[in-house]
Enzyme design. Structure first.
Site, PDB file in Angstrom:
ATOM      1  N   GLU A 176       0.854  -1.189   0.000  1.00  0.00           N
ATOM      2  CA  GLU A 176       0.000   0.000   0.000  1.00  0.00           C
ATOM      3  C   GLU A 176       0.887   1.235   0.000  1.00  0.00           C
ATOM      4  O   GLU A 176       1.787   1.371   0.826  1.00  0.00           O
ATOM      5  CB  GLU A 176      -0.919  -0.002   1.221  1.00  0.00           C
ATOM      6  CG  GLU A 176      -1.722   1.267   1.424  1.00  0.00           C
ATOM      7  CD  GLU A 176      -2.562   1.667   0.225  1.00  0.00           C
ATOM      8  OE1 GLU A 176      -2.358   2.790  -0.284  1.00  0.00           O
ATOM      9  OE2 GLU A 176      -3.403   0.870  -0.217  1.00  0.00           O
ATOM     10  N   GLY A 197     -25.100  12.175  -9.038  1.00  0.00           N
ATOM     11  CA  GLY A 197     -25.082  10.772  -8.664  1.00  0.00           C
ATOM     12  C   GLY A 197     -24.981  10.643  -7.154  1.00  0.00           C
ATOM     13  O   GLY A 197     -25.317  11.567  -6.408  1.00  0.00           O
ATOM     14  N   SER A 252     -18.273  15.833  -9.488  1.00  0.00           N
ATOM     15  CA  SER A 252     -18.635  14.484  -9.023  1.00  0.00           C
ATOM     16  C   SER A 252     -19.273  13.720 -10.171  1.00  0.00           C
ATOM     17  O   SER A 252     -20.460  13.411 -10.161  1.00  0.00           O
ATOM     18  CB  SER A 252     -19.583  14.561  -7.826  1.00  0.00           C
ATOM     19  OG  SER A 252     -20.767  15.266  -8.147  1.00  0.00           O
ATOM     20  N   HIS A 289     -42.907  -4.756  16.955  1.00  0.00           N
ATOM     21  CA  HIS A 289     -43.641  -3.484  16.923  1.00  0.00           C
ATOM     22  C   HIS A 289     -43.307  -2.673  18.179  1.00  0.00           C
ATOM     23  O   HIS A 289     -43.233  -3.233  19.270  1.00  0.00           O
ATOM     24  CB  HIS A 289     -45.148  -3.749  16.896  1.00  0.00           C
ATOM     25  CG  HIS A 289     -45.984  -2.502  16.981  1.00  0.00           C
ATOM     26  ND1 HIS A 289     -46.188  -1.679  15.893  1.00  0.00           N
ATOM     27  CD2 HIS A 289     -46.638  -1.935  18.025  1.00  0.00           C
ATOM     28  CE1 HIS A 289     -46.949  -0.664  16.272  1.00  0.00           C
ATOM     29  NE2 HIS A 289     -47.242  -0.791  17.565  1.00  0.00           N
TER      30      HIS A 289
END
Length: 457
Positions: free
Chosen positions: A31, A178, A261, A436
């Site tokens: 990474e 989006g 975006s 409920h």
């Protein structure tokens, strides 16, 4: 020699590394930035922290409706950003701990694939060569840019800079309506920005079920978000006050900042894929099988780079599939029930096919809907807007899709995803006793309404 070298430490890469280690494999993870990828550092998690701040503000502003009187709230944006960073740091540290716990070798640097059994890592000039039996490519994606939009990282920005702003902009043009655009419209609109959204499609969120996208567009307009659809931007330029966007119609819109975006670009360049002969698609995506294998023996790909669904949870699922195949387990990915969530107000969540898709594929369907305004828990919360929509096959009654707009939609979609995945029927959902008062009763009532039998609908 490693059983696998994984390139990219996002939700696909680090998950696949852990699974390989769990199955007894020796694994290395490469990474170049912080672990967690875009999702944790520049996407899902930091935006959710900002969304949480916006929701806390909304709760304070509505407190008087519940008999709680408070003064006018003050927005300390520096503190909001500090909280966001605290959340991100905590989760990044957690992933680093998981690497140590699972005895995964972590290499920091830029990876290049030399051949199907060798990965080279450049860490500021220090070169490491990692011999391996398999390689998993999990390098993710980056914000897409168009030259005409004039990105500069200060007044014309992407989602990455939008997460790092020092103050709430007075006004913000959002180019593209989006998922990313809608979430930032919610965040900064709630925090006080004047928002103008510009979308070339006929509606916002054009891929979503039409009932959800239409309702969200209506809710955003109620919150004074200006939405311009069927419109394209010709150019955008810096001005003394901020930016000015020129539309193809000739209209100009001024704003302090503009957010681009318009989607994401796949990070498949500079890995050495062309030299290896890895097959790529038209958008640069890596072509894979349902076992996440490329056409080159020993090389797998997962996450955004395969361009199936640009979702963190899909990357993680693909990572597990790749890992298990590497370790000798024959497993395949199933995209039948992939949930997606949008963290606006109200939230949106979907799984399975939309009504539009059913019509295009000529699938006979029956639809059941239930509005939250008839749900006791939603009314008690003051969150009566929205609905649950269930799409079932007309002949078999199997649930093909569930679409929710309303309070905690992202938390409710799990039940729906299970129903779609396990091919449950609407009757199965309707005859399952739901507690409920809960929001999930709306799923039960919508399922009942597939057959016109909702009690409260």
């Amino acid at each position: 020699m490693y059983d696998a070298v994984i390139i990219g430490g996002g939700p696909g890469g680090y998950v696949s590394a852990i699974r390989i280690a769990q199955l007894g494999g020796k694994v290395a993870l490469v990474e170049k930035d912080n672990l967690g990828g875009t999702c944790l550092n520049r996407g899902c998690i930091p935006t959710k922290s900002l969304v949480a701040a916006a929701e806390k503000l909304t709760a304070v502003l509505k407190a008087e409706e519940f008999g709680i009187e408070v003064g006018r709230p003050v927005i300390n944006f520096a503190a909001i950003q500090a909280k966001k960073e605290e959340v991100v740091d905590t989760l990044v540290n957690g992933i680093n701990f998981l690497m140590r716990k699972n005895k995964i070798d972590l290499y920091k640097g830029k990876a290049t694939i030399k051949n199907s059994a060798l990965v080279q890592v450049n860490a500021g000039g220090d070169i490491s060569e990692l011999a391996c039996k398999n390689i998993i490519i999990a390098t993710g994606s980056s914000p897409a840019l168009i030259k005409a939009l004039g990105y500069n990282g200060s007044t014309i920005i992407t989602s990455e800079e939008a997460l790092m702003l020092k103050e709430v902009p007075e006004s913000l043009i959002i180019i593209g309506a989006g998922v990313i655009g809608c979430e930032f419209a919610h965040i900064y609109g709630t925090l006080g920005s004047k928002i103008t959204m510009i979308e070339s499609a006929p509606s916002i969120l054009p891929l979503l079920d039409k009932d959800l996208s239409k309702r969200l567009q209506m809710f955003l307009k109620k919150e004074n978000v200006s939405i311009k659809t069927k419109v394209t931007i010709q150019s955008i330029q810096e001005t003394a006050e901020g930016v000015e966007a020129r539309l193809e119609s000739g209209e100009t819109i001024s704003s302090q900042k503009a957010l681009i975006s318009i989607g994401r670009s796949l990070n498949t360049k500079e890995l050495g894929l062309e030299d290896l002969g890895v097959t790529l698609g038209e958008k640069g995506e890596i072509i894979v099988t349902d076992q996440m294998k490329t056409n080159v023996q020993g090389i797998f790909a997962i996450g955004d780079v395969v361009n199936k669904y640009q979702l963190a949870h899909v990357a993680s699922a693909q990572g597990i599939i790749a890992a298990e195949n590497i370790m000798g387990k024959e497993t395949v990915i199933d995209y039948t029930a992939v949930p997606s969530c949008i963290f606006t107000h109200p939230e949106l969540a979907s799984v399975g096919i939309t009504e539009q898709m059913a019509k295009e594929k000529e699938i006979p369907i029956t639809i059941g809907k239930f509005n939250f305004m008839a749900n006791g828990k939603a009314l008690s919360m003051g969150e009566k807007e929205g609905l649950v929509k269930i799409i079932a096959h007309k002949e078999s009654d199997i649930v093909l899709g569930v679409h929710i707009i309303g309070p905690h939609a992202s938390d409710m979609i799990g039940e729906a995803a299970l129903a779609v995945n396990k091919k449950m029927t609407a009757k199965d959902l309707a005859t399952t006793i739901h507690a409920h008062p809960t929001l999930t009763e709306a799923i039960m009532e919508a399922a009942e309404n597939v057959h016109g039998l909702s009690i409260h609908g």
